[in-house]
Design an enzyme around this catalytic site. Sequence first.
Site, PDB file in Angstrom:
ATOM      1  CE  LYS A   1      -3.465  -0.811  -0.569  1.00 38.18           C
ATOM      2  NZ  LYS A   1      -3.715  -1.353  -1.822  1.00 38.18           N
ATOM      3  CB  THR A   2       4.333   2.185   0.284  1.00 41.52           C
ATOM      4  OG1 THR A   2       4.896   1.032  -0.581  1.00 41.52           O
ATOM      5  CG2 THR A   2       4.060   1.920   1.588  1.00 41.52           C
ATOM      6  N   GLY A   3       2.466   2.243  -2.935  1.00 42.19           N
ATOM      7  CA  GLY A   3       2.779   2.832  -4.124  1.00 42.19           C
ATOM      8  C   GLY A   3       3.630   1.739  -5.080  1.00 42.19           C
ATOM      9  CB  THR A   4       4.488  -1.681  -4.283  1.00 46.72           C
ATOM     10  OG1 THR A   4       3.300  -2.316  -4.245  1.00 46.72           O
ATOM     11  CG2 THR A   4       5.256  -1.473  -2.939  1.00 46.72           C
ATOM     12  CB  THR A   5       0.728  -1.349  -8.210  1.00 43.54           C
ATOM     13  OG1 THR A   5       0.501  -2.012  -6.958  1.00 43.54           O
ATOM     14  CG2 THR A   5       0.302  -2.107  -9.495  1.00 43.54           C
TER      15      THR A   5
ATOM     16  CB  SER B   1      -3.927   2.697   2.308  1.00 45.49           C
ATOM     17  OG  SER B   1      -3.803   1.937   1.143  1.00 45.49           O
TER      18      SER B   1
ATOM     19  CE  LYS C   1      -2.746  -2.272  -6.494  1.00 48.93           C
ATOM     20  NZ  LYS C   1      -2.391  -2.841  -5.088  1.00 48.93           N
TER      21      LYS C   1
ATOM     22  NE  ARG D   1      -9.759  -0.798  -3.135  1.00 48.67           N
ATOM     23  CZ  ARG D   1      -8.666  -1.462  -2.940  1.00 48.67           C
ATOM     24  NH1 ARG D   1      -7.849  -1.334  -2.304  1.00 48.67           N
ATOM     25  NH2 ARG D   1      -9.100  -2.559  -3.584  1.00 48.67           N
TER      26      ARG D   1
ATOM     27  CE1 TYR E   1      -8.147   5.950   1.914  1.00 43.54           C
ATOM     28  CE2 TYR E   1      -8.241   4.231   0.347  1.00 43.54           C
ATOM     29  CZ  TYR E   1      -7.649   5.151   1.045  1.00 43.54           C
ATOM     30  OH  TYR E   1      -6.344   4.982   1.066  1.00 43.54           O
TER      31      TYR E   1
END
Length: 327
Positions: A57-61, A156, A278, A280, A282
Amino acid sequence: LSTMPALPLAKKYFDLYPEEREPVWGNPCDDPRHMKIWSQDKTCHQLPRFLVIGPQKTGTTALYSFLSMHPAIKSNFHSNETFEEIQFFNGKNYYKGIDWYMKFFPTPMDNSTDDVLFEKSATYFDGELVPKRAHALLSKAKIIAILIPPSKRAYSWYHHMRARNDSAALNYTFYQVLTASDKSPKPLRDLQYRCLSPGMYAQHLDRWLNYYPPQQIHLIDGEELKTNPTETMMKVQTFLKISPILDYRPLLRYDSKKGFYCKIDEKSKKSSCLGKSKGRRYPPVDLASEKYLQSFYTSHNIALQKLLKRHGYQVPEWLAEALSERP
Ligand code: A3P
């Protein structure tokens, strides 16, 4: 000289040396004796030259997708078993051995070393055994981790689990998850752990630094990856000493609908953003949870700042700010 049949002999051996029960795969190419008996059609160039280790959830994708745009960088093939990531060094997959692992990487053409192979498994960052295992096989590999404010990461993750219909995430508020106690139901405690534990950055990084020198570990400020990915990608390439250096400025563009930077599709010139899961949308975190997280992470953030300074890393703005806002 007498001996026993293989199985009882093995049992005897592991009774005598229980600490050796866990395999640790070394790199055959680091030992000429192993190289001699290794199959002719295997090559060390089929192992990754760098790892993106997370945390989740840190932006790896986003990082993975930007890296994959580089002509000299090749990622692993996807795994259906483990939601795309290989997740070799942390779980049961490790016992499948290095042949299994190597099959995820393209065979280099004519033994060429030009392609820089990498894999991204976002759970490596906080996996207890991962640094030791990764180092045993890939001592020369470079390591990349991304750090964002740990409270943002926790929130996240909570929403990620809600989107995946995790019952604890659906049935409890974020605050209830954070404040779960030892007596809470196990699914709730598990969720609490996955929200909070990866964000204890200093303790996980310390483990990596026990095995890899800081020059081999690059830390990305995940806030910069969001707001200025071209700069982030320049720093990553410098760290990887990659050639050619790819200028990401004409390749990425801020997409106001998505609220993030996206690739520009070569043909249509339209934005090609990451999927719905990725970036999202909320509601903002509630005040009580925010306060709880601020206090929970203070000691971890202080430890992180010390560790970063000690090893010559730049302190990200969000960390300096979080510590200056401390009551
Ligand atoms: P949210 O969905 O909570 O906003 P990972 O890929 O490690 O699971 O991280 C997902 C997070 O990457 C997203 O979390 C989002 O904030 C962040 N992110 C960073 N750059 C992004 C980009 N260009 N597109 C989409 N998400 C990005």
